[in-house]
Design a protein around this motif. Structure first.
Motif, short mmCIF file in Angstrom:
data_model
loop_
_atom_site.label_atom_id
_atom_site.label_comp_id
_atom_site.label_asym_id
_atom_site.label_seq_id
_atom_site.Cartn_x
_atom_site.Cartn_y
_atom_site.Cartn_z
N HIS A 144 -9.46 0.36 16.42
CA HIS A 144 -8.59 0.11 15.27
C HIS A 144 -7.54 1.20 15.02
O HIS A 144 -6.35 0.87 14.82
CB HIS A 144 -9.44 -0.11 14.01
N ASN A 163 -3.27 0.40 14.43
CA ASN A 163 -3.01 0.27 13.00
C ASN A 163 -1.51 0.07 12.74
O ASN A 163 -0.66 0.45 13.54
CB ASN A 163 -3.48 1.56 12.31
N HIS A 187 0.82 -1.23 0.00
CA HIS A 187 0.00 0.00 0.00
C HIS A 187 0.85 1.27 0.00
O HIS A 187 0.33 2.36 -0.18
CB HIS A 187 -0.94 0.00 1.20
N ARG A 242 0.67 1.45 10.82
CA ARG A 242 1.58 2.61 10.80
C ARG A 242 1.84 3.13 12.22
O ARG A 242 2.91 3.64 12.51
CB ARG A 242 1.04 3.71 9.88
N LEU A 274 -4.03 3.98 2.61
CA LEU A 274 -4.66 3.03 3.54
C LEU A 274 -5.71 2.25 2.78
O LEU A 274 -6.27 2.74 1.79
CB LEU A 274 -5.32 3.79 4.70
N VAL A 275 -5.96 1.03 3.24
CA VAL A 275 -7.07 0.27 2.67
C VAL A 275 -8.24 0.32 3.65
O VAL A 275 -8.03 0.49 4.85
CB VAL A 275 -6.65 -1.20 2.38
N GLN A 318 -12.05 5.35 2.75
CA GLN A 318 -12.59 5.40 4.11
C GLN A 318 -13.78 4.44 4.26
O GLN A 318 -14.84 4.63 3.66
CB GLN A 318 -12.98 6.82 4.53
N SER A 319 -13.58 3.43 5.10
CA SER A 319 -14.60 2.39 5.21
C SER A 319 -16.00 2.90 5.59
O SER A 319 -16.99 2.40 5.03
CB SER A 319 -14.14 1.28 6.17
#
Ligand SMILES: N[C@@H](CCC(=O)N[C@@H](CS)C(=O)NCC(=O)O)C(=O)O
Length: 190
Positions: free
Chosen positions: A82, A86, A8, A88, A21-22, A42-43
């Motif tokens: 989350h 994460n 990514h 990162r 980001l995924v 963004q989910s």
């Protein structure tokens, strides 16, 4: 995107999602307002778009109060658990603060534990009956919870403290949509 291999962080994906980001969802032209290809990131935005564009099956109840309850459960994971566990963030803890793997597991276990304690209390059904976070069908809350359980296992969190969450995990594993989305089932999982 294989996060473990930092796929990514390449320029190709940066062109798709500047945040690197995924998830990123590339819409088919037919789904885009101007019939050309667009990407959603963004989910919460992606899931709400899916809910609006493809309302069946629904991931939110119809009652406004119940919708807020489900969104709140999803936010416990998506907003409060989350983000601080994460990759990162953990890479930064390792690099800038010298955190070893025991420290990383303790960090993640602490914040996952705080979120799961709250969720376990928010799940209204008794342990013997619970199949989903809310109601009798999968919702947005389960969509956020199941990957977070996978992550908890990776950080060696003792999940037996949360019997309702464990029951939801066991039930969702029997559903193709969840089983097929598991990290171990992805083509480049090795
Ligand atoms: N708020 C974003 C978070 C996206 C996010 O952080 N995704 C994780 C994977 S679940 C990621 O891409 N992590 C890569 C990294 O931290 O380098 C969303 O809900 O989409």
């Amino acid at each position: 995107m294989h996060l473990g291999k930092n796929a990514h962080l390449g320029e190709d994906f940066k062109a798709i999602n500047p945040q690197q980001l995924v998830p990123a969802l590339v819409l088919e032209a037919a789904d885009s307002p101007d019939q050309t290809e667009h990407t959603l990131i963004q989910s919460p935005a992606i899931i709400e778009w899916l809910e609006e564009a493809y309302p069946t099956p629904p991931l939110l109840p119809t009652d406004p109060f119940e919708r807020a309850q489900v969104r709140a459960m999803a936010a416990v994971v998506g907003c409060d658990v989350h983000p601080i566990n994460n990759k990162r963030i953990l890479d930064y803890l390792r690099k800038q603060f010298g955190a070893d793997e025991a420290a990383i597991n303790a960090w993640c276990g602490n914040w996952i534990g705080a979120g799961f304690d709250a969720l376990e209390a928010l799940i209204a059904q008794p342990s013997s009956e619970v199949r989903y976070c809310f109601g009798t069908t999968p919702t947005l809350a389960d969509v956020y919870l199941i990957p977070q359980i996978e992550s908890a296992r990776r950080f060696k969190v003792d999940l037996s403290r949360w019997p309702k969450i464990m029951a939801i995990d066991a039930h969702c594993a029997t559903l193709a949509a969840f089983a097929e989305a598991a990290p171990a089932r992805q083509p480049d999982a090795a």
